[in-house]
Design a protein around this motif. Structure first.
Motif, PDB file in Angstrom:
ATOM      1  N   PRO A  10       0.852  -1.198   0.000  1.00  0.00           N
ATOM      2  CA  PRO A  10       0.000   0.000   0.000  1.00  0.00           C
ATOM      3  C   PRO A  10       0.883   1.241   0.000  1.00  0.00           C
ATOM      4  CG  PRO A  10      -0.575  -1.456   1.846  1.00  0.00           C
ATOM      5  CD  PRO A  10       0.618  -2.052   1.163  1.00  0.00           C
ATOM      6  N   LYS A  14       1.088   2.349  -7.001  1.00  0.00           N
ATOM      7  CA  LYS A  14       0.440   1.548  -8.052  1.00  0.00           C
ATOM      8  C   LYS A  14      -0.652   2.349  -8.769  1.00  0.00           C
ATOM      9  CE  LYS A  14      -0.951  -1.767  -5.266  1.00  0.00           C
ATOM     10  NZ  LYS A  14      -0.509  -1.324  -3.942  1.00  0.00           N
ATOM     11  N   THR A  32      -8.893  -3.392  -7.773  1.00  0.00           N
ATOM     12  CA  THR A  32      -9.913  -3.917  -6.848  1.00  0.00           C
ATOM     13  C   THR A  32     -10.233  -2.885  -5.762  1.00  0.00           C
ATOM     14  OG1 THR A  32      -8.094  -5.224  -5.950  1.00  0.00           O
ATOM     15  CG2 THR A  32      -9.794  -6.426  -7.138  1.00  0.00           C
ATOM     16  N   GLY A  33      -9.220  -2.086  -5.363  1.00  0.00           N
ATOM     17  CA  GLY A  33      -9.477  -1.033  -4.371  1.00  0.00           C
ATOM     18  C   GLY A  33     -10.517  -0.048  -4.893  1.00  0.00           C
ATOM     19  N   ARG A  37     -14.278   0.589  -3.503  1.00  0.00           N
ATOM     20  CA  ARG A  37     -14.717   1.914  -3.031  1.00  0.00           C
ATOM     21  C   ARG A  37     -15.963   2.377  -3.777  1.00  0.00           C
ATOM     22  NH1 ARG A  37      -9.256   2.256  -1.957  1.00  0.00           N
ATOM     23  NH2 ARG A  37      -8.717   2.779  -4.090  1.00  0.00           N
ATOM     24  N   ILE A  54     -12.052  -3.302   5.161  1.00  0.00           N
ATOM     25  CA  ILE A  54     -11.161  -2.214   4.730  1.00  0.00           C
ATOM     26  C   ILE A  54     -10.869  -1.266   5.893  1.00  0.00           C
ATOM     27  CG2 ILE A  54     -11.018  -0.182   3.213  1.00  0.00           C
ATOM     28  CD1 ILE A  54     -12.517  -1.827   1.084  1.00  0.00           C
ATOM     29  N   GLN A  58      -7.800  -4.807   6.953  1.00  0.00           N
ATOM     30  CA  GLN A  58      -7.703  -6.233   6.585  1.00  0.00           C
ATOM     31  C   GLN A  58      -8.080  -6.435   5.117  1.00  0.00           C
ATOM     32  OE1 GLN A  58     -10.442  -8.077   9.301  1.00  0.00           O
ATOM     33  NE2 GLN A  58      -9.125  -7.714  11.066  1.00  0.00           N
ATOM     34  N   VAL A  60     -10.179  -7.991   2.101  1.00  0.00           N
ATOM     35  CA  VAL A  60     -11.568  -8.414   1.862  1.00  0.00           C
ATOM     36  C   VAL A  60     -11.510  -9.899   1.451  1.00  0.00           C
ATOM     37  CG1 VAL A  60     -13.507  -7.985   0.278  1.00  0.00           C
ATOM     38  CG2 VAL A  60     -12.211  -6.064   1.218  1.00  0.00           C
ATOM     39  N   GLY A  86      -3.546  -3.952  -7.463  1.00  0.00           N
ATOM     40  CA  GLY A  86      -4.097  -4.359  -6.155  1.00  0.00           C
ATOM     41  C   GLY A  86      -4.735  -5.739  -6.209  1.00  0.00           C
ATOM     42  N   ARG A  89      -3.969 -10.437  -4.511  1.00  0.00           N
ATOM     43  CA  ARG A  89      -3.326 -10.124  -3.236  1.00  0.00           C
ATOM     44  C   ARG A  89      -3.138 -11.356  -2.360  1.00  0.00           C
ATOM     45  NH1 ARG A  89      -4.975  -4.227  -3.014  1.00  0.00           N
ATOM     46  NH2 ARG A  89      -4.006  -3.362  -1.168  1.00  0.00           N
ATOM     47  N   GLN A  93      -6.185 -15.870  -4.928  1.00  0.00           N
ATOM     48  CA  GLN A  93      -6.586 -14.919  -5.980  1.00  0.00           C
ATOM     49  C   GLN A  93      -5.728 -15.115  -7.233  1.00  0.00           C
ATOM     50  OE1 GLN A  93      -6.753 -10.829  -4.533  1.00  0.00           O
ATOM     51  NE2 GLN A  93      -7.786 -11.459  -2.654  1.00  0.00           N
ATOM     52  N   ARG A 128      -1.265  11.188   2.160  1.00  0.00           N
ATOM     53  CA  ARG A 128      -2.441  11.011   1.290  1.00  0.00           C
ATOM     54  C   ARG A 128      -3.727  11.131   2.102  1.00  0.00           C
ATOM     55  NH1 ARG A 128      -2.723   5.532  -2.217  1.00  0.00           N
ATOM     56  NH2 ARG A 128      -3.697   4.636  -0.389  1.00  0.00           N
ATOM     57  N   ARG A 134      -9.968   8.881   2.315  1.00  0.00           N
ATOM     58  CA  ARG A 134      -9.979   7.435   2.601  1.00  0.00           C
ATOM     59  C   ARG A 134      -9.748   7.210   4.088  1.00  0.00           C
ATOM     60  NH1 ARG A 134      -6.528   3.953  -1.659  1.00  0.00           N
ATOM     61  NH2 ARG A 134      -6.539   2.603   0.160  1.00  0.00           N
ATOM     62  N   ARG A 146      -2.386  -2.794   7.280  1.00  0.00           N
ATOM     63  CA  ARG A 146      -2.390  -3.042   5.826  1.00  0.00           C
ATOM     64  C   ARG A 146      -1.012  -3.521   5.370  1.00  0.00           C
ATOM     65  NH1 ARG A 146      -4.327   2.652   4.121  1.00  0.00           N
ATOM     66  NH2 ARG A 146      -3.859   1.987   1.998  1.00  0.00           N
TER      67      ARG A 146
HETATM   68  P1  ADP Z   1      -3.676   0.276  -1.086  1.00  0.00           P
HETATM   69  O1  ADP Z   1      -2.906  -0.613  -2.020  1.00  0.00           O
HETATM   70  O2  ADP Z   1      -3.179   1.673  -1.012  1.00  0.00           O
HETATM   71  O3  ADP Z   1      -3.886  -0.340   0.268  1.00  0.00           O
HETATM   72  P2  ADP Z   1      -6.193  -0.324  -2.440  1.00  0.00           P
HETATM   73  O4  ADP Z   1      -7.089   0.724  -2.938  1.00  0.00           O
HETATM   74  O5  ADP Z   1      -5.551  -1.230  -3.430  1.00  0.00           O
HETATM   75  O6  ADP Z   1      -5.115   0.490  -1.625  1.00  0.00           O
HETATM   76  O7  ADP Z   1      -6.935  -1.248  -1.354  1.00  0.00           O
HETATM   77  C1  ADP Z   1      -7.623  -0.697  -0.261  1.00  0.00           C
HETATM   78  C2  ADP Z   1      -8.197  -1.824   0.581  1.00  0.00           C
HETATM   79  O8  ADP Z   1      -9.171  -2.567  -0.196  1.00  0.00           O
HETATM   80  C3  ADP Z   1      -7.201  -2.874   1.067  1.00  0.00           C
HETATM   81  O9  ADP Z   1      -6.572  -2.505   2.277  1.00  0.00           O
HETATM   82  C4  ADP Z   1      -8.123  -4.110   1.241  1.00  0.00           C
HETATM   83  O10 ADP Z   1      -8.855  -4.045   2.439  1.00  0.00           O
HETATM   84  C5  ADP Z   1      -9.114  -3.965   0.093  1.00  0.00           C
HETATM   85  N1  ADP Z   1      -8.664  -4.689  -1.117  1.00  0.00           N
HETATM   86  C6  ADP Z   1      -8.289  -4.145  -2.305  1.00  0.00           C
HETATM   87  N2  ADP Z   1      -7.940  -5.092  -3.186  1.00  0.00           N
HETATM   88  C7  ADP Z   1      -8.076  -6.287  -2.535  1.00  0.00           C
HETATM   89  C8  ADP Z   1      -7.847  -7.652  -2.896  1.00  0.00           C
HETATM   90  N3  ADP Z   1      -7.382  -7.983  -4.107  1.00  0.00           N
HETATM   91  N4  ADP Z   1      -8.088  -8.605  -1.965  1.00  0.00           N
HETATM   92  C9  ADP Z   1      -8.548  -8.294  -0.758  1.00  0.00           C
HETATM   93  N5  ADP Z   1      -8.775  -7.040  -0.346  1.00  0.00           N
HETATM   94  C10 ADP Z   1      -8.543  -6.029  -1.219  1.00  0.00           C
END
Ligand code: ADP
Length: 207
Positions: A10, A14, A32-33, A37, A54, A58, A60, A86, A89, A93, A128, A134, A146
């Motif tokens: 995080p 990216k 996926t983030g 959102r 989130i 943790q 998802v 993202g 992870r 997956q 940020r 966020r 995270r």
């Molecule tokens: P960052 O990489 O800055 O943490 P993201 O926007 O990629 O931000 O992800 C934010 C949150 O969304 C993560 O902390 C997680 O809880 C959830 N998330 C995103 N992508 C995944 C994924 N592929 N698997 C599980 N949880 C995810």
């Protein structure tokens, strides 16, 4: 198709780099983030469930994000390729993604991994958090969770792709432009190799 995974902890940049890469290479950006959102903003059942994880820093559950990616692949049949940001992870997956891409007779061409020190990550995320809106960027304890999730569950995903010689590490510290140039060099090299060694997309499969 030419599919890329942009990998890294995080705050490694990216999202920033993805925006420029998808423009240059005409790829479909799948974050996926961002998808999660937008589900949260629409208050869908999926979004409401995801928010609980989130907000604690943790991951998802796998089935939720795999389902979202599966839908996104189906609804974009005619793209030049995907840039995954993202995702994946976890190992589960990564395996699911390979199966989904295999069904489309394609595969991951390269995983570009951005390396950034932990101190720099925390500094960037707290910065940020002042403007991103966020909730997971504001509290240092959540940010540390995270990073912990990344170290335990996500970092091993690189080993999965390393077995297929698909991982390239890039220094994620420096100017946005310098890092972008490094990423583009690696993509251009891989594209050349693909067109010389693997004329058929079928041959790029991990299987
Ligand atoms: P960052 O990489 O800055 O943490 P993201 O926007 O990629 O931000 O992800 C934010 C949150 O969304 C993560 O902390 C997680 O809880 C959830 N998330 C995103 N992508 C995944 C994924 N592929 N698997 C599980 N949880 C995810």
């Amino acid at each position: 198709m030419f599919n890329i995974i942009l990998f890294g902890p995080p705050g490694s940049g990216k999202g920033t780099q993805s925006k420029n890469l998808v423009i240059k290479y005409g790829l479909k950006h799948l974050s996926t983030g961002d998808l999660l959102r937008s589900e949260i903003a629409l208050q869908t059942p999926l979004g409401i469930e995801a928010k609980n994880f989130i907000d604690k820093g943790q991951l998802v559950p796998d089935e939720v994000v795999i389902g979202m990616i599966s839908t996104a692949l189906e609804t974009n049949p005619d793209v030049a390729g995907f840039l995954f940001d993202g995702f994946p992870r976890t190992d589960a997956q990564a395996e699911a993604l390979d199966k989904l891409l295999h069904l489309k007779k394609t595969s991951i061409a390269v995983m570009l991994a951005l390396d950034v020190s932990e101190n720099e990550l925390i500094k960037r995320l707290l910065h940020r958090g002042k403007s991103s809106g966020r909730s997971d960027d504001v509290d240092e304890t959540i940010i540390r969770s995270r990073i912990h999730e990344y170290e335990n569950k996500t970092k091993p995903v690189a080993d999965y792709y390393r077995r297929f010689n698909k991982v390239v590490h890039i220094k994620g510290e420096g100017s946005v432009h310098e890092i972008f140039e490094e990423l583009c060099n690696e993509i251009d090299n891989r594209k050349k190799k693909v067109s010389v060694n693997q004329p058929s997309s079928i041959n790029q499969s991990l299987y």
